[in-house]
Design a protein around this motif. Structure first.
Motif, mmCIF file in Angstrom:
data_model
loop_
_atom_site.group_PDB
_atom_site.id
_atom_site.type_symbol
_atom_site.label_atom_id
_atom_site.label_comp_id
_atom_site.label_asym_id
_atom_site.label_seq_id
_atom_site.Cartn_x
_atom_site.Cartn_y
_atom_site.Cartn_z
ATOM 1 N N VAL A 6 40.189 41.228 75.506
ATOM 2 C CA VAL A 6 39.289 42.033 74.675
ATOM 3 C C VAL A 6 38.322 41.100 73.961
ATOM 4 C CG1 VAL A 6 39.170 43.667 72.744
ATOM 5 C CG2 VAL A 6 41.145 43.717 74.290
ATOM 6 N N ARG A 7 37.043 41.485 73.914
ATOM 7 C CA ARG A 7 36.025 40.722 73.174
ATOM 8 C C ARG A 7 35.167 41.691 72.363
ATOM 9 N NH1 ARG A 7 38.534 37.338 75.600
ATOM 10 N NH2 ARG A 7 37.871 35.354 76.454
ATOM 11 N N LEU A 8 34.659 41.201 71.247
ATOM 12 C CA LEU A 8 33.746 42.002 70.441
ATOM 13 C C LEU A 8 32.413 42.162 71.156
ATOM 14 C CD1 LEU A 8 34.310 40.479 66.877
ATOM 15 C CD2 LEU A 8 35.083 42.710 67.709
ATOM 16 N N ALA A 9 31.835 43.346 71.067
ATOM 17 C CA ALA A 9 30.475 43.576 71.576
ATOM 18 C C ALA A 9 29.497 43.215 70.463
ATOM 19 C CB ALA A 9 30.317 45.033 71.983
ATOM 20 N N PRO A 10 28.325 42.714 70.795
ATOM 21 C CA PRO A 10 27.782 42.548 72.137
ATOM 22 C C PRO A 10 28.278 41.263 72.789
ATOM 23 C CG PRO A 10 26.129 41.927 70.521
ATOM 24 C CD PRO A 10 27.325 42.423 69.744
ATOM 25 N N PHE A 35 26.385 46.566 76.365
ATOM 26 C CA PHE A 35 25.107 47.151 75.982
ATOM 27 C C PHE A 35 25.304 48.610 75.572
ATOM 28 C CE2 PHE A 35 20.799 48.735 77.690
ATOM 29 C CZ PHE A 35 20.194 48.601 76.453
ATOM 30 N N ALA A 36 26.069 49.365 76.379
ATOM 31 C CA ALA A 36 26.351 50.762 76.056
ATOM 32 C C ALA A 36 27.096 50.870 74.730
ATOM 33 C CB ALA A 36 27.161 51.409 77.179
ATOM 34 N N ALA A 37 28.073 49.980 74.519
ATOM 35 C CA ALA A 37 28.856 50.010 73.279
ATOM 36 C C ALA A 37 27.988 49.773 72.056
ATOM 37 C CB ALA A 37 29.962 48.953 73.332
ATOM 38 N N SER A 38 26.963 48.958 72.209
ATOM 39 C CA SER A 38 26.078 48.633 71.092
ATOM 40 C C SER A 38 25.036 49.716 70.837
ATOM 41 C CB SER A 38 25.353 47.316 71.371
ATOM 42 O OG SER A 38 26.285 46.282 71.582
ATOM 43 N N GLU A 39 24.754 50.540 71.844
ATOM 44 C CA GLU A 39 23.658 51.500 71.742
ATOM 45 C C GLU A 39 24.083 52.956 71.534
ATOM 46 O OE1 GLU A 39 20.259 50.838 71.827
ATOM 47 O OE2 GLU A 39 20.934 48.759 71.573
#
Length: 195
Positions: free
Chosen positions: A135-139, A181-185
């Motif tokens: 698991v990594r933080l977005a972005p 990108f989706a997670a951030s938007e």
């Protein structure tokens, strides 16, 4: 209020962020399913599609390896007949089946403290038993996505395996970056899971 998108709607949203999917159609009759299947030589996968159907497999709402016009027609009708009013059914998703021995999971989970995260790991029937996930933080940056793949313990699955070529790490990194990108938007996103 939490809203769950159907599989077809979810894929439409994610496609806008660069996530790639096999060709598929949302059909509402066996005749439409047959018309779509005629363009492909491979076995088909059919799934009942609705915004309130989270666990299709447990209810027998996924038919895999469907071959031939009669079987496609029968499968589509069986799925439509299995729909419940609460499923909010929009049709049946039909797609050619992808083949391969290896399965991976990728997705997004929103942590209440840290925010959106990207998840990648071993998928399929052994996913829970092996529990090889990162698991990594977005972005994510591109090198973060590559590092996610390289940090799994099951690295031997990424090389040539039982007659299959090695996994395309660049394609996996593209997928993870697209999910990031989706997670951030996407506002108010809770989770996304892809197999």
């Amino acid at each position: 209020m939490t809203t769950t998108l159907s599989e077809a709607d979810s894929k439409a949203v994610l496609s806008g962020f660069g996530v790639k999917f096999l060709p598929e159609a949302l059909v509402v009759s066996p005749a439409e399913a047959i018309a779509f299947a005629r363009d492909f030589a491979s076995p088909m996968a059919l799934k009942l599609c609705g915004s309130n159907i989270a666990h299709k497999s447990e209810r027998g709402l996924v038919h895999l390896g469907v071959v031939g016009t009669d079987a496609v027609s029968r499968s589509c009708q069986e799925l439509l007949d299995a729909a419940r009013p609460e499923d909010n059914v929009t049709g049946v998703l039909i797609a050619p089946m992808a083949t391969g021995l290896r399965e991976f999971i990728a997705g997004i989970a929103v942590d209440p403290v840290f925010g959106p995260t990207v998840v990648f790991g071993l998928g399929g029937v052994l996913a829970e038993a092996i529990a090889d996930v990162t698991v990594r933080l977005a972005p994510l940056r591109r090198h973060d996505a590559v590092d996610m793949v390289q940090s799994l313990r099951t690295q031997s699955l990424f090389g040539p395996f039982r007659g299959e070529p090695e996994v395309d790490i660049d394609a996996v990194a593209d997928l993870l970056c697209a999910l990031s990108f989706a997670a951030s938007e996407i506002d108010a996103l809770l989770s996304i899971g892809l197999n």
